[in-house]
Motif scaffolding. Structure first.
Motif, PDB file in Angstrom:
ATOM      1  N   LEU A 158       0.774  -1.167   0.009  1.00  0.00           N
ATOM      2  CA  LEU A 158      -0.307   0.140  -0.174  1.00  0.00           C
ATOM      3  C   LEU A 158       0.963   1.172  -0.132  1.00  0.00           C
ATOM      4  O   LEU A 158       1.894   1.313   0.554  1.00  0.00           O
ATOM      5  N   TRP A 159       0.376   2.471  -0.613  1.00  0.00           N
ATOM      6  CA  TRP A 159       1.241   3.504  -0.706  1.00  0.00           C
ATOM      7  C   TRP A 159       0.888   4.548   0.688  1.00  0.00           C
ATOM      8  O   TRP A 159       1.113   5.603   0.533  1.00  0.00           O
ATOM      9  N   PHE A 160       0.278   3.918   1.773  1.00  0.00           N
ATOM     10  CA  PHE A 160       0.116   4.775   3.073  1.00  0.00           C
ATOM     11  C   PHE A 160       0.126   3.756   4.122  1.00  0.00           C
ATOM     12  O   PHE A 160       0.101   2.415   3.797  1.00  0.00           O
ATOM     13  N   ASP A 161       0.075   4.169   5.433  1.00  0.00           N
ATOM     14  CA  ASP A 161       0.227   3.621   6.400  1.00  0.00           C
ATOM     15  C   ASP A 161      -1.408   3.167   6.760  1.00  0.00           C
ATOM     16  O   ASP A 161      -2.094   4.082   7.170  1.00  0.00           O
ATOM     17  N   PRO A 162      -1.851   1.924   6.788  1.00  0.00           N
ATOM     18  CA  PRO A 162      -3.390   1.738   6.873  1.00  0.00           C
ATOM     19  C   PRO A 162      -3.751   1.655   8.263  1.00  0.00           C
ATOM     20  O   PRO A 162      -4.753   1.260   8.617  1.00  0.00           O
ATOM     21  N   THR A 163      -2.724   1.800   9.314  1.00  0.00           N
ATOM     22  CA  THR A 163      -2.964   1.808  10.780  1.00  0.00           C
ATOM     23  C   THR A 163      -3.291   3.154  11.339  1.00  0.00           C
ATOM     24  O   THR A 163      -3.680   3.173  12.549  1.00  0.00           O
ATOM     25  N   GLN A 164      -3.035   4.277  10.374  1.00  0.00           N
ATOM     26  CA  GLN A 164      -3.311   5.591  10.971  1.00  0.00           C
ATOM     27  C   GLN A 164      -4.441   6.241  10.700  1.00  0.00           C
ATOM     28  O   GLN A 164      -5.152   6.834  11.858  1.00  0.00           O
ATOM     29  N   GLN A 165      -5.282   5.946   9.833  1.00  0.00           N
ATOM     30  CA  GLN A 165      -6.495   6.377   9.478  1.00  0.00           C
ATOM     31  C   GLN A 165      -7.203   5.276   8.431  1.00  0.00           C
ATOM     32  O   GLN A 165      -6.701   4.133   8.283  1.00  0.00           O
ATOM     33  N   PHE A 166      -8.564   5.604   8.554  1.00  0.00           N
ATOM     34  CA  PHE A 166      -9.465   4.647   7.788  1.00  0.00           C
ATOM     35  C   PHE A 166      -9.062   4.915   6.114  1.00  0.00           C
ATOM     36  O   PHE A 166      -8.793   6.008   5.685  1.00  0.00           O
ATOM     37  N   HIS A 167      -9.227   3.895   5.410  1.00  0.00           N
ATOM     38  CA  HIS A 167      -9.007   3.896   4.005  1.00  0.00           C
ATOM     39  C   HIS A 167     -10.116   2.870   3.381  1.00  0.00           C
ATOM     40  O   HIS A 167     -10.681   1.862   4.163  1.00  0.00           O
ATOM     41  N   GLN A 168     -10.397   3.391   2.222  1.00  0.00           N
ATOM     42  CA  GLN A 168     -11.908   2.654   1.423  1.00  0.00           C
ATOM     43  C   GLN A 168     -11.239   1.406   0.753  1.00  0.00           C
ATOM     44  O   GLN A 168     -10.281   1.768  -0.171  1.00  0.00           O
TER      45      GLN A 168
END
Length: 328
Positions: A158-168
């Protein structure tokens, strides 16, 4: 700062550089702005759309059912399931993943009808595979149709940290294709071509969300089991969306007409132009993600398949050049 010997200064500098490199991984890619498919459908509360699947006390609701936590501890995982089965549709959830060490943990958002068709079941999977410290969660997608035993996995960082905020995380499924999306960016498209027609999901399915112990396979083929010293592991869900044809088992056809060229029906909620094929912008965005973040595709794994599945020769199946190999 206390002075350090030269050797330790070098080691400290090296560790600092590695830490900076790892922490900046998510900032190296700016995702494109694409059509927000998730903005086309209403958000549903838990009690309106889902029921408990398993885990009981490990399921927590808040904000009048618009926020759900699924918990994995040493006693149980947990999950919920849609109240209806659906024949085609758009299915989405915003998910925030457990932080810290989560090797062996699997958070899944998927569709299946194995409870209704145990020998000829269909399945469309989004599985998020836990990570070791300072390493990334992995997104795994998979498709099964009509009892097919061939795994059609593709894996992505993933191109983001999925533990820091919600992603769809979203699934679009209709007669024409299956599209996996992350934050409205397509990461994979499975076209309903002649090559894959026998293994293309074709029967009504329920929608599931789960967190469970995947120690036997999820991280490095099972070499990194779940460490319950870091439990409880909590996956949070919100922005639940289900828009599809509700299947009525007492009728031959679902409540809305079957999509497909033979009917030209507009009553299917995912049969409009924006759902039948990817736009040029969506395809460009998908190509960019696949080039940068794809970790593995079954279509480039001759070691697993002496004869690759027939759709792997379909130019619409993937975007990799002949001879390329991507491994996880």
């Amino acid at each position: 700062m206390q002075c350090l010997p030269k050797g330790l200064i070098f080691v400290w500098s090296l560790i600092s550089c590695i830490t900076i490199a790892v922490s900046s991984t998510h900032g190296q890619y700016s995702p494109p702005s694409l059509t927000q498919l998730t903005g086309l459908f209403p958000h549903l509360t838990f009690n309106r759309s889902y029921s408990e699947f398993f885990g009981g006390s490990n399921i927590r609701q808040s904000d009048n059912g618009s926020h759900i936590d699924l918990i994995l501890n040493k006693f149980s995982g947990s999950g919920f399931v849609s109240q209806n089965n659906y024949y085609y549709g758009f299915f989405s959830a915003a998910i925030k993943l457990p932080s810290d060490y989560s090797a062996g943990v699997v958070v899944a958002f998927y569709m299946t009808n194995a409870n209704v068709f145990p020998h000829t079941h269909d399945e469309i999977d989004i599985e998020l595979l836990g990570h070791e410290k300072r390493k990334e969660w992995v997104l795994q997608t998979n498709v099964y149709g009509n009892g097919s035993t061939i795994g059609r996995e593709e894996k992505f960082y993933l191109w983001f940290d999925p533990t820091q905020q919600f992603h769809q995380y979203s699934i679009l499924w209709n007669y024409h294709h299956i599209v996996f999306l992350v934050d409205n960016i397509p990461v994979r498209e499975v076209n309903h071509s002649e090559a894959i027609s026998r293994a293309y999901p074709s029967k009504p399915m329920s929608v599931y969300s789960t967190i469970w112990d995947g120690s036997k396979w999820a991280t490095h083929g099972g070499k990194k089991p779940v460490n319950y010293m870091f439990a409880p592991f909590v996956a949070s869900f919100s922005e639940l969306e289900i828009e599809g044809c509700i299947w009525n088992p007492t009728k031959v056809i679902p409540l809305c007409s079957k999509s497909g060229p033979e009917t030209g029906s507009n009553s299917d909620p995912v049969d409009g132009e924006e759902f039948v094929r990817l736009s040029e912008q969506q395809r460009t965005g998908m190509d960019s993600v696949r080039e940068r973040f794809m970790l593995y595709t079954y279509c480039k794994d001759p070691g697993r398949y002496s004869v690759l599945p027939p759709e792997c020769s379909d130019k619409n199946m993937g975007d990799l050049q002949d001879g390329d190999r991507i491994d996880g």
